[in-house]
Scaffold this active site. Structure first.
Site, mmCIF file in Angstrom:
data_model
loop_
_atom_site.group_PDB
_atom_site.id
_atom_site.type_symbol
_atom_site.label_atom_id
_atom_site.label_comp_id
_atom_site.label_asym_id
_atom_site.label_seq_id
_atom_site.Cartn_x
_atom_site.Cartn_y
_atom_site.Cartn_z
ATOM 1 N N ALA A 60 10.615 -0.909 1.179
ATOM 2 C CA ALA A 60 10.876 -2.380 0.238
ATOM 3 C C ALA A 60 10.892 -1.445 -1.574
ATOM 4 C CB ALA A 60 9.799 -2.959 0.102
ATOM 5 N N GLY A 101 9.320 -0.719 4.820
ATOM 6 C CA GLY A 101 10.239 -1.398 4.854
ATOM 7 C C GLY A 101 11.335 -0.655 5.413
HETATM 8 C C1 LIG Z 1 5.849 -8.846 -2.072
HETATM 9 C C2 LIG Z 1 6.046 -9.013 -0.876
HETATM 10 C C3 LIG Z 1 7.115 -8.493 -0.129
HETATM 11 C C4 LIG Z 1 6.923 -7.074 1.515
HETATM 12 C C5 LIG Z 1 7.444 -7.196 2.379
HETATM 13 C C6 LIG Z 1 7.181 -5.522 2.455
HETATM 14 C C7 LIG Z 1 7.854 -4.684 3.178
HETATM 15 C C8 LIG Z 1 7.152 -3.595 3.313
HETATM 16 O O1 LIG Z 1 6.188 -3.208 4.159
HETATM 17 C C9 LIG Z 1 6.420 -2.658 2.007
HETATM 18 C C10 LIG Z 1 7.272 -1.368 1.855
HETATM 19 O O2 LIG Z 1 8.072 -0.398 2.243
HETATM 20 S S1 LIG Z 1 5.944 -0.146 0.204
HETATM 21 C C11 LIG Z 1 7.444 1.110 -0.273
HETATM 22 C C12 LIG Z 1 6.925 2.190 1.392
HETATM 23 N N1 LIG Z 1 7.445 3.404 1.507
HETATM 24 C C13 LIG Z 1 7.415 4.321 0.334
HETATM 25 O O3 LIG Z 1 6.367 4.089 0.028
HETATM 26 C C14 LIG Z 1 8.031 5.817 0.272
HETATM 27 C C15 LIG Z 1 8.243 5.780 -1.399
HETATM 28 N N2 LIG Z 1 9.031 6.994 -1.618
HETATM 29 C C16 LIG Z 1 8.056 7.833 -1.119
HETATM 30 O O4 LIG Z 1 7.987 8.576 -0.984
HETATM 31 C C17 LIG Z 1 9.598 8.946 -1.642
HETATM 32 O O5 LIG Z 1 10.386 8.449 -2.861
HETATM 33 C C18 LIG Z 1 10.313 10.376 -0.412
HETATM 34 C C19 LIG Z 1 9.769 10.758 0.139
HETATM 35 C C20 LIG Z 1 10.977 9.146 -0.137
HETATM 36 C C21 LIG Z 1 11.221 10.939 -1.528
HETATM 37 O O6 LIG Z 1 10.990 11.908 -1.961
HETATM 38 P P1 LIG Z 1 11.590 12.881 -3.505
HETATM 39 O O7 LIG Z 1 12.352 13.223 -3.052
HETATM 40 O O8 LIG Z 1 10.329 13.371 -3.639
HETATM 41 O O9 LIG Z 1 12.147 11.561 -4.568
HETATM 42 P P2 LIG Z 1 11.476 10.927 -5.637
HETATM 43 O O10 LIG Z 1 11.468 11.617 -6.523
HETATM 44 O O11 LIG Z 1 9.747 10.210 -4.850
HETATM 45 O O12 LIG Z 1 12.096 9.283 -5.757
HETATM 46 C C22 LIG Z 1 13.023 9.881 -6.348
HETATM 47 C C23 LIG Z 1 13.856 7.736 -7.247
HETATM 48 O O13 LIG Z 1 13.318 6.976 -6.322
HETATM 49 C C24 LIG Z 1 12.068 5.780 -6.572
HETATM 50 N N3 LIG Z 1 11.417 5.573 -5.483
HETATM 51 C C25 LIG Z 1 11.868 6.135 -4.271
HETATM 52 N N4 LIG Z 1 10.816 5.797 -3.101
HETATM 53 C C26 LIG Z 1 11.777 3.959 -3.798
HETATM 54 C C27 LIG Z 1 11.174 2.574 -3.619
HETATM 55 N N5 LIG Z 1 10.643 2.904 -2.272
HETATM 56 N N6 LIG Z 1 11.483 1.711 -4.746
HETATM 57 C C28 LIG Z 1 12.075 2.059 -5.446
HETATM 58 N N7 LIG Z 1 12.022 3.876 -6.260
HETATM 59 C C29 LIG Z 1 12.023 4.252 -5.593
HETATM 60 C C30 LIG Z 1 11.456 7.044 -7.554
HETATM 61 O O14 LIG Z 1 10.860 6.433 -8.213
HETATM 62 C C31 LIG Z 1 12.189 8.065 -7.632
HETATM 63 O O15 LIG Z 1 12.679 7.217 -9.343
HETATM 64 P P3 LIG Z 1 13.141 8.146 -10.760
HETATM 65 O O16 LIG Z 1 12.970 7.208 -11.689
HETATM 66 O O17 LIG Z 1 13.922 8.610 -10.632
HETATM 67 O O18 LIG Z 1 11.515 9.106 -10.444
#
Ligand SMILES: CCCCCCC[C@H](O)CC(=O)SCCNC(=O)CCNC(=O)[C@H](O)C(C)(C)COP(=O)([O-])OP(=O)([O-])OC[C@H]1O[C@@H](n2cnc3c(N)ncnc32)[C@H](O)[C@@H]1OP(=O)([O-])[O-]
Length: 727
Positions: A60, A101
């Site tokens: 998400a 998500g």
């Molecule tokens: C409310 C009701 C909702 C109900 C539905 C729920 C659904 C679900 O279950 C919830 C989720 O998915 S929760 C999500 C579960 N998923 C996670 O927790 C995964 C979160 N992400 C990560 O762990 C890491 O980004 C990676 C390992 C994917 C890549 O690492 P890397 O290669 O070192 O790269 P990096 O430096 O880390 O990122 C680069 C840029 O992308 C940005 N950004 C990244 N993800 C983002 C996101 N989801 N979003 C927005 N932005 C996101 C990051 O901020 C950065 O921005 P900047 O402005 O350039 O600073």
């Protein structure tokens, strides 16, 4: 957005939302729209879902959380159900990472294929929430309850190969292969095969009968590993429902769990931590340089001077970053011992498969042992890691300045000393900075980099870049005694012994801290790192009990309150874990055991000073341990030593094991409310007065409360700057 295309009879829906293909509202709208198009098109026989650019969707859009847009339909679960319901085979083609998500979408598909290099996981727990698009109900149906509990409660990312071995991934595409093409061929081959059992909501959880036993096992583990955090426990409770309830009722339990967690201060703190971790790399040294404008120097070689515990760890970090690494000890025995340790450690990493054979060989051949400073004349960066003694450091920097080429950057791994004074021993102060690693330096993720008054933009950019290459959370701070981390920590330890004097024993203080979420309390940490370290620092300051002239009051140093209990311990040989006794005793293990001997030392001291111990609440202990540290944090912000509150919070999370689910000291203050924090600090200041200056309220904290109450943490610095520019 998402893009729609056709390859003959296969529809391809590609998420295109750089950089990480997060499932923002506009993406979700496109996905539903294109699924309908594909479903309605009678020439389409199968559907492939993929990501453009770097990755499959990683979840998400975290930026939407706690905003109304996150709940705007279509939601991710709507898309999951549309994928599952499709009458045509749906195939997720995973490259990069499928997380949160993103993986939930893939679980909605009838099939999943992935690159061998891909990662999969449901890391929501690390954001203080749970997989809220069916993940808690669907993952256990594929990989079993036991594995799903592990995956979801800890939130790790797993190699696609592991997913394949558990049945989550149906086919792996070898490195270099074309994932999209493979998915198209795979999807076509599944046409007409029947989708009933591929729809996960129809399937039951394989190990459902073991639910109670598994629940007990995982609750126990989670209690130990993520102390005090709510999300892992709620995750387990909701996963449990997948074994006991229908899919539909399980989803309702997931929805309720998600609502509870989203409303918690924990999820807000974790989301703040996620962005803070990334924000610290966008550093700023006011008036000198910032990350956007300064260019780092290329560093091919690093010399580490001093091969004690710190130096060895720094050398390993340098080797891991692929640098030619000169390791320097003037004494040949010390050099041999250091090199032996480093080489042995590399072999251990290889045996544990933490690095490949090739990496290990490259690291071994990049070690260059040197026993004179002349041998490092041509290196790009020197990191000095000798004793914490200004005279010795200045001598070394003077010598390095003479022998090293003019472009060499000279950095000190000091944890407390004045970088400007160290730089004054050289004729190149613009090329001098601090790089404060945390022990063990090859394991701890924090690097506190310090710029001096004269450090150049290039020097700062270079040490920040090296931190990134070493894969550390690298935070830039200004120069002052103890910098950010140790300056604040000093008051934490000061107050802890005052509490012992007045009211509690070490184990009582530590219990309050572990209940709060720290893995260890302050006294256990003291024993682990060695109580003699603090004693040496106090000796350097001339304040230990033994250094005082006869007649000096035991509880005073000048006008300041002092507590010598820590001195007594060290003088009795209670140095900590390494000798089996400190604030606790240890009987052949690292488990701290409250020791009647320590109680006796404290009791006798109290009797000598006519202190009658009083009852103390856990709340008071916690406030007295944490609020002086927070107050000092505000003073650090006020002085510009840290540029932002999240810099301090990342230092505390990564260097001092501050529980992530409370965000860090500054975020915790915001959660409590600045007016409440200030009120308590003012009460202590009123009671203690000038003898305890750590309770003197910070001007910034006071100003913020008086003028803005409890402003959002993102506004603290802008509000202060606006105020300063007016005055
Ligand atoms: C409310 C009701 C909702 C109900 C539905 C729920 C659904 C679900 O279950 C919830 C989720 O998915 S929760 C999500 C579960 N998923 C996670 O927790 C995964 C979160 N992400 C990560 O762990 C890491 O980004 C990676 C390992 C994917 C890549 O690492 P890397 O290669 O070192 O790269 P990096 O430096 O880390 O990122 C680069 C840029 O992308 C940005 N950004 C990244 N993800 C983002 C996101 N989801 N979003 C927005 N932005 C996101 C990051 O901020 C950065 O921005 P900047 O402005 O350039 O600073």
């Amino acid at each position: 957005m998402a893009l729609y295309s056709r390859e003959d009879d296969v529809a391809i829906i590609a998420v295109n939302n750089p950089p990480m293909n997060a499932l923002s509202h506009h993406v979700r709208k496109d996905l539903i729209k294109f699924l309908k198009v594909a479903e309605a098109d009678e020439n389409v026989t199968a559907i492939v879902l993929c990501g453009d650019g770097r990755t499959f969707p990683v979840g998400a859009d975290i930026k939407e959380f706690h905003k109304s847009v996150s709940a705007l339909g279509p939601t991710i679960i709507d898309i999951v159900h549309a994928l599952e319901k499709s009458s045509k085979p749906t195939v997720a083609a995973i490259h990069g990472s499928a997380l949160g998500g993103g993986l939930e979408l893939a679980l909605g598909c009838h099939y999943r294929i992935a690159m061998s290099t891909s990662k999969v996981g449901l890391p929501e727990v690390k954001l203080g929430i749970l997989p809220g698009a069916g993940g808690t109900q669907r993952l256990p149906r594929v990989i079993g309850l036991d594995n799903a509990m592990k995956w979801i409660a800890y939130g790790h990312h797993h190699p696609a190969g592991v997913g394949a071995s558990l049945g989550l991934i149906d086919r792996i595409v070898a490195k270099g292969g074309d994932i999209r093409r493979s998915a198209i061929l795979f999807a076509r081959s599944m046409v007409g095969k029947g989708l009933g059992q591929r729809r996960l909501s129809n399937v039951s959880v394989p190990d459902a009968s073991k639910v109670e036993e598994l629940m007990a096992k995982h609750l126990k583990e989670v209690g130990l590993r993520t102390r005090g955090a709510l999300a892992p426990v709620v995750c387990l409770q909701v996963i449990k429902s997948s074994a006991l309830l229908s899919y539909k009722d399980g989803l309702e339990s997931e929805r309720q769990g998600m609502m509870t967690l989203l409303a918690s201060s924990e999820s807000k703190a974790q989301i703040y931590s996620f962005f803070s971790e990334r924000q610290v790399s966008k550093w700023n040294a006011p008036g000198i340089a910032n990350h956007a404008t300064a260019k780092p120097m290329q560093v091919r070689s690093i010399a580490v001077v001093g091969l004690g515990t710190m130096g060895r760890g720094i050398a390993i970090s340098s080797l891991k970053a692929g640098k030619k690494t000169y390791v320097v000890e003037l004494n040949s025995k010390a050099l041999a011992a250091g090199v032996k340790y480093i080489r042995g450690y590399i072999e251990t990493m290889k045996k544990r498969a933490q690095i490949s054979e090739e990496q290990a060989a490259a690291m071994q051949s990049a070690i260059i042992p040197v026993s004179s400073y002349n041998g490092i004349a041509n290196v790009d960066l020197v990191i000095e890691a000798v004793f914490e003694n200004m005279k010795i450091k200045k001598e070394i920097f003077g010598k390095l300045d003479k022998v090293c080429k003019p472009s060499t950057i000279l950095a000190s791994n000091t944890s407390t000393l004045d970088i400007d004074e160290i730089a004054s021993a050289t004729k190149r102060p613009e090329k001098v900075a601090g790089m404060h690693f945390f022990a063990p330096a090859h394991i701890m993720l924090l690097l506190e980099n310090i710029y001096g008054r004269k450090s150049s933009a290039e020097t700062i950019a270079t040490i920040m870049d090296i931190g990134k290459q070493m894969k550390k959370i690298t935070v830039l701070v200004g120069n002052c005694v103890g910098f950010v981390g140790n300056r604040m920590y000093g008051y934490y330890t000061t107050e802890s012994v005052f509490i012992l004097e007045e009211a509690a024993y070490p184990e009582q203080v530590d219990k309050v801290l572990t209940d709060y979420g720290f893995a260890m309390g302050r006294f256990q940490v003291g024993d682990l790192s060695g109580n003699d370290i603090g004693y040496k620092i106090r000796t350097g300051l001339g304040i230990t009990h033994k250094q005082q002239p006869a007649g000096t009051p035991e509880r005073k140093r000048g006008v300041l309150r002092y507590c010598p209990l820590g001195d007594f311990l060290v003088e009795k040989g209670r140095l900590g874990l390494k000798v089996g006794k400190g604030w606790y005793k240890y009987e052949g293990s690292r488990t701290p055991i409250p020791d009647p001997e320590v109680r006796k030392i404290i009791d006798e001291y109290r009797t000598r000073h006519h202190i009658v111990p009083r009852d103390i609440s856990s709340e008071e202990v916690l406030q007295r341990m944490l609020y002086p540290l927070i107050n000092e944090g505000f003073k650090i912000l006020e002085e510009g030593i840290a540029a932002n509150p999240w810099d301090i919070d990342m230092i505390y999370q990564y260097g001092y094991a501050w529980p992530r689910h409370t965000g860090g000291p500054m975020y915790y203050a915001f959660t409590i409310g600045l007016p409440q924090v200030l009120k308590v600090i003012e009460e202590h200041w009123k009671a203690a007065g000038a003898s305890e200056p750590h309770w003197q309220p910070s001007t910034m904290l006071t100003w913020l409360v008086e003028n803005h109450g409890n402003p959002d943490i993102s506004q603290w610095m802008p509000l202060m700057q606006k105020h300063k520019s007016k005055t």
